[in-house]
Scaffold this motif. Sequence first.
Motif, PDB file in Angstrom:
ATOM      1  N   VAL A 202       0.841  -1.208   0.000  1.00  0.00           N
ATOM      2  CA  VAL A 202       0.000   0.000   0.000  1.00  0.00           C
ATOM      3  C   VAL A 202       0.871   1.252   0.000  1.00  0.00           C
ATOM      4  O   VAL A 202       0.623   2.208  -0.745  1.00  0.00           O
ATOM      5  CB  VAL A 202      -0.947   0.003   1.218  1.00  0.00           C
ATOM      6  CG1 VAL A 202      -1.608   1.378   1.385  1.00  0.00           C
ATOM      7  CG2 VAL A 202      -2.011  -1.075   1.073  1.00  0.00           C
TER       8      VAL A 202
ATOM      9  N   ALA B   1       1.026   4.175  -2.836  1.00  0.00           N
ATOM     10  CA  ALA B   1       0.752   5.562  -2.429  1.00  0.00           C
ATOM     11  C   ALA B   1       1.942   6.460  -2.764  1.00  0.00           C
ATOM     12  O   ALA B   1       1.765   7.580  -3.256  1.00  0.00           O
ATOM     13  CB  ALA B   1       0.457   5.618  -0.936  1.00  0.00           C
TER      14      ALA B   1
ATOM     15  N   LEU C 226      -5.599   4.317  -8.684  1.00  0.00           N
ATOM     16  CA  LEU C 226      -4.933   3.210  -7.991  1.00  0.00           C
ATOM     17  C   LEU C 226      -4.908   1.941  -8.835  1.00  0.00           C
ATOM     18  O   LEU C 226      -3.995   1.112  -8.702  1.00  0.00           O
ATOM     19  CB  LEU C 226      -5.634   2.943  -6.655  1.00  0.00           C
ATOM     20  CG  LEU C 226      -5.543   4.083  -5.624  1.00  0.00           C
ATOM     21  CD1 LEU C 226      -6.498   3.822  -4.462  1.00  0.00           C
ATOM     22  CD2 LEU C 226      -4.114   4.229  -5.114  1.00  0.00           C
TER      23      LEU C 226
ATOM     24  N   SER D 178      -5.711   0.891  -0.228  1.00  0.00           N
ATOM     25  CA  SER D 178      -4.889   2.057  -0.551  1.00  0.00           C
ATOM     26  C   SER D 178      -5.675   3.371  -0.554  1.00  0.00           C
ATOM     27  O   SER D 178      -5.069   4.443  -0.525  1.00  0.00           O
ATOM     28  CB  SER D 178      -4.231   1.864  -1.932  1.00  0.00           C
ATOM     29  OG  SER D 178      -3.440   0.696  -1.967  1.00  0.00           O
TER      30      SER D 178
ATOM     31  N   THR E 231      -5.066   6.039   2.354  1.00  0.00           N
ATOM     32  CA  THR E 231      -3.764   6.686   2.219  1.00  0.00           C
ATOM     33  C   THR E 231      -3.780   7.697   1.085  1.00  0.00           C
ATOM     34  O   THR E 231      -3.143   8.759   1.174  1.00  0.00           O
ATOM     35  CB  THR E 231      -2.668   5.631   1.971  1.00  0.00           C
ATOM     36  OG1 THR E 231      -2.734   4.629   2.989  1.00  0.00           O
ATOM     37  CG2 THR E 231      -1.285   6.262   1.984  1.00  0.00           C
TER      38      THR E 231
END
Length: 440
Positions: free
Chosen positions: A268, A272, A336, A349, A352
Amino acid sequence: MYGNKAIWEVTYPIFLGLLAQNIINVTDTAFLGRVGEVELGASAMGGLYYICVFTIAFGFSTGSQILIARRNGERNYRAIGPVMIQGVAFLLVMALALFLFSRCFAGDIMRLLISSDEIWQATVDFLHWRVFGFFFVFVGVMFRALFVGITRTKVLTLNAVVMALTNIILDYLLIFGHAGFPKLGLEGAAIASVIAEAVSILFYVLYTRFTVDREKYGFVRFHSFDFGLLRRVLDISIFTMFQYFISLSTYFILFIAVEHLGQRSLAVANIARSLYVVMLIPINALAMTTSTFVSNCIGAGKTDEVMPIIRHLSWISIGITVLTVGSLCLRPEWALSVYTNDPALIEASVPTFYVIACALPIAAFSNIYFNGLTGTGNTRVAFVIEMLTLCFYVLFIYVVAIHMRMPVAICFLTEVIYYVGLFLLSVIYLRRGNWRGKRI
């Protein structure tokens, strides 16, 4: 004062150049996200090690860029070539030293930092090939310093296309083993990145050879190494070198803490980070433009225009940031999904993503003012400001990530703290500090 057209002409090629450089990271992350979480985590740890070392060269090139821009503003063009040539020579020696150090000790260093044996071994395999890139990327930052310093940045656009296409094609071929190439996985990503950086340098060399007036810029007047000139460059850049290295090292600390939370948390964090860096590209491009314009203005004796330029560029930066971040916040899953096709990983994710979306508008102001300060040549002050800010950054990581073991999204709130501190201290110095009489 520089108008919007002049700002755009300098900024957009820098933007594309930064985009191309980060396409290497984005492409690696996107392809490896479809290989496995171990490979994704290893590329994050190995990539951060590589970037930490790279920032030493980038810090030196920033000092060189400031000096080149100042000579360009003074119309002392013949003094530019020696800065470039000696910078390349110095960085090649440094690249060799850091390459040898990394081949001997990088594995031992990563062993102390990574808890997972599987991720550690994959990181070592990645770095085995990736560190060859030092020789190319260290030279590349000097070409960028040259063309940004003389405000001839369109070449960065062309170089961006060449490097990006090379990396995408080789990633596709070497990671998955298409078109008869061996299936190398994580190591294929490292090899592809190194080759892309080598092709980038070849392009810069040929472009400079056939399009740059070498007589005008003093490239034909270099006869021997001038340690006095190197000392002047280092006087500006030494604090920037330490500043960038320590700054990225503290970012590395964040990932070390997250790695101890598990493979999913590290995956993750890598997604990010990759998306965060891409969203920072317009801000960083405008920040580099700010540094160049400030240095050129001071060189031309127009110190009264420095603060208006910084304010003007900061409002452009926040406008672009709010537009792009606001658009992505509507459906973060779309952005993402570039990095992974795992629905669970995408869902994990999203929190974040929203945290970094909050940090970016603050960064839009902060990076402009901080790079404006750097453009004045007061790199010692910039170093002190960075160190003060990073103290709070590291303290937050220790309390939240290491001591309390909070989720990744909470850990990334440290970026908000960092940019708030950097902005406030930069504004205070630019308004009250004695930077107008700085000579370099």
